[in-house]
Structure formats: C-alpha cells, structure tokens
Design a protein around this motif. Structure first.
Motif, PDB file in Angstrom:
ATOM      1  N   PRO A 103       0.576  -1.204  -0.039  1.00 16.77           N
ATOM      2  CA  PRO A 103       0.118   0.166   0.099  1.00 16.77           C
ATOM      3  C   PRO A 103       0.928   1.378   0.078  1.00 16.77           C
ATOM      4  O   PRO A 103       0.476   2.391  -0.377  1.00 16.77           O
ATOM      5  CB  PRO A 103      -0.835  -0.156   1.198  1.00 16.77           C
ATOM      6  N   ARG A 104       2.107   1.031   0.568  1.00 11.14           N
ATOM      7  CA  ARG A 104       2.947   2.421   0.512  1.00 11.14           C
ATOM      8  C   ARG A 104       3.642   2.839  -0.713  1.00 11.14           C
ATOM      9  O   ARG A 104       4.059   3.753  -0.994  1.00 11.14           O
ATOM     10  CB  ARG A 104       3.937   2.257   1.574  1.00 11.14           C
ATOM     11  N   LEU A 105       3.484   1.770  -1.831  1.00 14.57           N
ATOM     12  CA  LEU A 105       4.061   2.137  -3.205  1.00 14.57           C
ATOM     13  C   LEU A 105       3.441   3.013  -3.966  1.00 14.57           C
ATOM     14  O   LEU A 105       2.306   2.883  -4.086  1.00 14.57           O
ATOM     15  CB  LEU A 105       4.530   0.698  -3.774  1.00 14.57           C
ATOM     16  N   PRO A 106       3.792   4.014  -4.596  1.00 14.01           N
ATOM     17  CA  PRO A 106       3.337   4.839  -5.475  1.00 14.01           C
ATOM     18  C   PRO A 106       2.997   4.195  -6.907  1.00 14.01           C
ATOM     19  O   PRO A 106       3.491   4.894  -7.771  1.00 14.01           O
ATOM     20  CB  PRO A 106       4.091   6.202  -5.629  1.00 14.01           C
ATOM     21  N   LEU A 107       1.858   3.357  -6.837  1.00 18.27           N
ATOM     22  CA  LEU A 107       1.809   2.642  -7.932  1.00 18.27           C
ATOM     23  C   LEU A 107       1.053   3.700  -8.803  1.00 18.27           C
ATOM     24  O   LEU A 107      -0.094   4.170  -8.769  1.00 18.27           O
ATOM     25  CB  LEU A 107       0.847   1.330  -7.657  1.00 18.27           C
ATOM     26  N   THR A 108       1.525   3.508 -10.289  1.00 21.59           N
ATOM     27  CA  THR A 108       1.116   4.813 -10.971  1.00 21.59           C
ATOM     28  C   THR A 108       0.553   3.850 -12.431  1.00 21.59           C
ATOM     29  O   THR A 108       1.192   3.131 -12.978  1.00 21.59           O
ATOM     30  CB  THR A 108       2.162   5.542 -11.482  1.00 21.59           C
ATOM     31  N   ALA A 109      -0.481   4.152 -13.158  1.00 21.61           N
ATOM     32  CA  ALA A 109      -1.192   3.503 -14.165  1.00 21.61           C
ATOM     33  C   ALA A 109      -0.388   4.526 -15.480  1.00 21.61           C
ATOM     34  O   ALA A 109      -0.339   5.636 -15.404  1.00 21.61           O
ATOM     35  CB  ALA A 109      -2.425   3.656 -14.375  1.00 21.61           C
ATOM     36  N   GLY A 110      -0.086   3.809 -16.505  1.00 22.96           N
ATOM     37  CA  GLY A 110       0.912   4.620 -17.639  1.00 22.96           C
ATOM     38  C   GLY A 110       0.947   3.382 -18.499  1.00 22.96           C
ATOM     39  O   GLY A 110       1.285   2.221 -18.645  1.00 22.96           O
ATOM     40  N   ASP A 111       1.141   4.179 -20.003  1.00 18.79           N
ATOM     41  CA  ASP A 111       1.424   3.523 -20.981  1.00 18.79           C
ATOM     42  C   ASP A 111       2.927   3.630 -21.557  1.00 18.79           C
ATOM     43  O   ASP A 111       3.255   4.879 -21.455  1.00 18.79           O
ATOM     44  CB  ASP A 111       0.484   3.961 -22.234  1.00 18.79           C
ATOM     45  N   ALA A 112       3.698   2.651 -21.883  1.00 24.61           N
ATOM     46  CA  ALA A 112       5.249   3.001 -21.814  1.00 24.61           C
ATOM     47  C   ALA A 112       5.428   3.731 -23.203  1.00 24.61           C
ATOM     48  O   ALA A 112       6.448   4.149 -23.077  1.00 24.61           O
ATOM     49  CB  ALA A 112       5.626   1.591 -22.073  1.00 24.61           C
ATOM     50  N   THR A 113       4.479   3.841 -23.878  1.00 21.70           N
ATOM     51  CA  THR A 113       4.596   4.801 -25.244  1.00 21.70           C
ATOM     52  C   THR A 113       4.295   6.008 -24.932  1.00 21.70           C
ATOM     53  O   THR A 113       4.458   7.076 -25.731  1.00 21.70           O
ATOM     54  CB  THR A 113       3.955   4.150 -26.536  1.00 21.70           C
ATOM     55  N   ARG A 114       3.644   6.362 -23.789  1.00 22.72           N
ATOM     56  CA  ARG A 114       3.157   8.045 -23.533  1.00 22.72           C
ATOM     57  C   ARG A 114       3.329   7.873 -22.158  1.00 22.72           C
ATOM     58  O   ARG A 114       2.316   8.067 -21.374  1.00 22.72           O
ATOM     59  CB  ARG A 114       1.724   8.125 -24.102  1.00 22.72           C
ATOM     60  N   LEU A 115       4.306   8.041 -21.573  1.00 23.15           N
ATOM     61  CA  LEU A 115       4.616   8.155 -20.143  1.00 23.15           C
ATOM     62  C   LEU A 115       3.979   9.354 -19.272  1.00 23.15           C
ATOM     63  O   LEU A 115       4.481  10.383 -19.940  1.00 23.15           O
ATOM     64  CB  LEU A 115       6.185   7.746 -19.842  1.00 23.15           C
ATOM     65  N   PRO A 116       3.416   9.223 -18.452  1.00 22.01           N
ATOM     66  CA  PRO A 116       2.842  10.615 -17.642  1.00 22.01           C
ATOM     67  C   PRO A 116       3.828  11.318 -16.579  1.00 22.01           C
ATOM     68  O   PRO A 116       3.520  11.581 -15.603  1.00 22.01           O
ATOM     69  CB  PRO A 116       1.785   9.999 -16.977  1.00 22.01           C
ATOM     70  N   PHE A 117       5.060  11.385 -17.439  1.00 21.34           N
ATOM     71  CA  PHE A 117       5.998  11.991 -16.649  1.00 21.34           C
ATOM     72  C   PHE A 117       6.857  13.140 -17.367  1.00 21.34           C
ATOM     73  O   PHE A 117       6.993  12.845 -18.548  1.00 21.34           O
ATOM     74  CB  PHE A 117       7.314  10.969 -16.151  1.00 21.34           C
ATOM     75  N   ALA A 118       7.443  13.996 -16.744  1.00 19.49           N
ATOM     76  CA  ALA A 118       8.125  15.153 -17.359  1.00 19.49           C
ATOM     77  C   ALA A 118       9.507  14.837 -17.947  1.00 19.49           C
ATOM     78  O   ALA A 118       9.909  13.429 -17.700  1.00 19.49           O
ATOM     79  CB  ALA A 118       8.357  16.270 -16.530  1.00 19.49           C
ATOM     80  N   ASP A 119      10.146  15.479 -18.456  1.00 20.24           N
ATOM     81  CA  ASP A 119      11.666  15.289 -19.169  1.00 20.24           C
ATOM     82  C   ASP A 119      12.488  15.038 -18.039  1.00 20.24           C
ATOM     83  O   ASP A 119      12.556  15.888 -17.487  1.00 20.24           O
ATOM     84  CB  ASP A 119      11.861  16.092 -20.450  1.00 20.24           C
ATOM     85  N   GLY A 120      13.571  14.235 -18.294  1.00 18.53           N
ATOM     86  CA  GLY A 120      14.587  14.046 -17.400  1.00 18.53           C
ATOM     87  C   GLY A 120      14.436  13.859 -15.996  1.00 18.53           C
ATOM     88  O   GLY A 120      15.224  14.252 -15.155  1.00 18.53           O
TER      89      GLY A 120
END
Length: 230
Positions: free
Chosen positions: A94-111
């Motif tokens: 429960p403490r892990l920040p599990l995140t839904a995301g597609d490897a071809t369109r990652l929901p994270f900023a650059d670098g």
C-alpha cells in the motif's frame, strides 16, 4: 479477451494481465523453475539504485520488482498499464506509489529519473521503439536504462530443448497453476517472436541510447540489457 494476440493491441494485453494478476508472481516462479527470483536480483544489481535516486520501474505489475530499489533508499515509481495488476499491488504494497501508464506515452516530465528499468514487459508493448524513446525522454542526461527480457539461448542444443518447453510443456503447467493458462500460450509465442540480443541492442542505439550492452542469464533464456542517455 483471455489472450492477447501477437499484434499486441494495448487493450488486449492489459485485459490479459488483469486476468492473471492474483496469481501472477506465483505462476512466474513455478514456470521459471525458480529462476524468476534470481533474475529479479540480477536486475537490482544492474540498476544499482542509490539512496536519493529516482527510479522508474515500468511493467512493474504488482510492484514486487520495485521492492529492491525501495530497500536501497531510492524513490521508486512502479508503473504499469494493467489496472488489475496495480489493484493487486496496492493490496500487497500500500505504500508504493503505483502509477497507471502506457510505456509509449509516459505520464512524466522530461529528464526526471536517474534510472528506468523494465522487466519482461517491453516484449508486450505494441511500439517498441516508441517505448525506448519515451524511456530516454524521462531519463536525465547520463542516466541509465536496464531492460530484462526473455531472449534467445546461445547454445544450439539447449535452444531446441527450450523451444520445445515453451510450446509443449509451458501451457499444461500453466493450466495447473494459473487462473488464465491461455495467457501463457501468448507468453510462449511472444518469446519466440522477440528479437535476439544483438537486435535489441541495435534498437536501443536507434532510439538514442548510448553504449548498449547485454549480459546473458540462464544461458540466454533471459538477457539483461543496459544503456545510457547521452
């Protein structure tokens, strides 16, 4: 949809993994004859996460693969596009920040990540090159990628035996331990269709990664690839 097809439509692959989430880790241990745990340890050593580093763990499933990075003191983000896997992971960790995301369109900023890793998941992505470029985008300059993926055994006699195991023995074994044995027929077929070690290294280079190299595990059943962002 109980089984994905080899054209890897994302909704099919996600639905397939949703269906096997509850017993996924146990089934992998059984089908790999216990090797899966050793492979996870090899990945942890290759990533070499340090305290304070930011690690993106793609295709993290239930989050089991992320635990060594957390134990090393890194901030780890487990990411997967199977909501079923993530729900199961949230129950266990429960403490892990599990995140839904597609490897071809990652929901994270650059670098933003020091290291990106993906174990046994790149093979299931519809656009391999797109995923490799996205991993490059979210990694800081000088950062690293570690890919653990099924590959091609290097010894010809063993390669033949292994191929027979995949197509003949694996599905019956999966029937006895998995909630969705058809998913493991897809697994066997996708492993056979996956590029060998030099071709995956070439794909990394083509996507913009530098110094791609690999190390074979279990005689090449699995290969551990590593490369760096310029």
């Amino acid at each position: 949809m109980s089984r994905a097809s080899l054209d890897k439509q994302p909704h099919e692959v996600a639905a397939m993994f949703d269906g096997v989430a509850a017993k996924y880790d146990l089934t992998n241990d059984v089908l790999s004859l216990g090797q899966a745990r050793l492979w996870r340890k090899a990945v942890a050593r290759a990533v070499d996460a340090r305290a304070g580093e930011r690690v993106l763990d793609l295709a993290a499933g239930t989050g089991t693969s992320s635990l060594p990075f957390l134990a090393a003191g890194a901030y780890v983000v487990p990411c997967d596009f199977s909501l079923g896997m993530l729900r199961e992971g949230k129950k266990r960790h429960p403490r892990l920040p599990l995140t839904a995301g597609d490897a071809t369109r990652l929901p994270f900023a650059d670098g933003v990540f020091d290291a990106v890793t993906i174990s046994f998941g790149l093979r299931n992505v519809q656009d391999t090159q797109g995923a490799l470029r996205e991993m490059l985008r979210v990694t800081r300059p000088g950062g690293r990628v570690v890919i653990c993926e099924f590959s091609h055994p290097t010894w010809e006699p063993f390669r033949t035996v292994y191929s027979e195991y995949l197509m003949r023995a694996l599905p019956p074994i999966a029937t006895s331990v998995s909630s969705n044995p058809d998913a493991y027929v897809y697994l066997a077929e996708s492993i056979r269709a996956w590029p060998d070690q030099p071709r995956l290294a070439a794909r990394l280079r083509s996507a913009g990664w530098e110094r791609p190299a690999w190390r074979n595990l279990t005689g090449g059943v699995v290969a551990l690839h590593r490369a760096y962002k310029p």
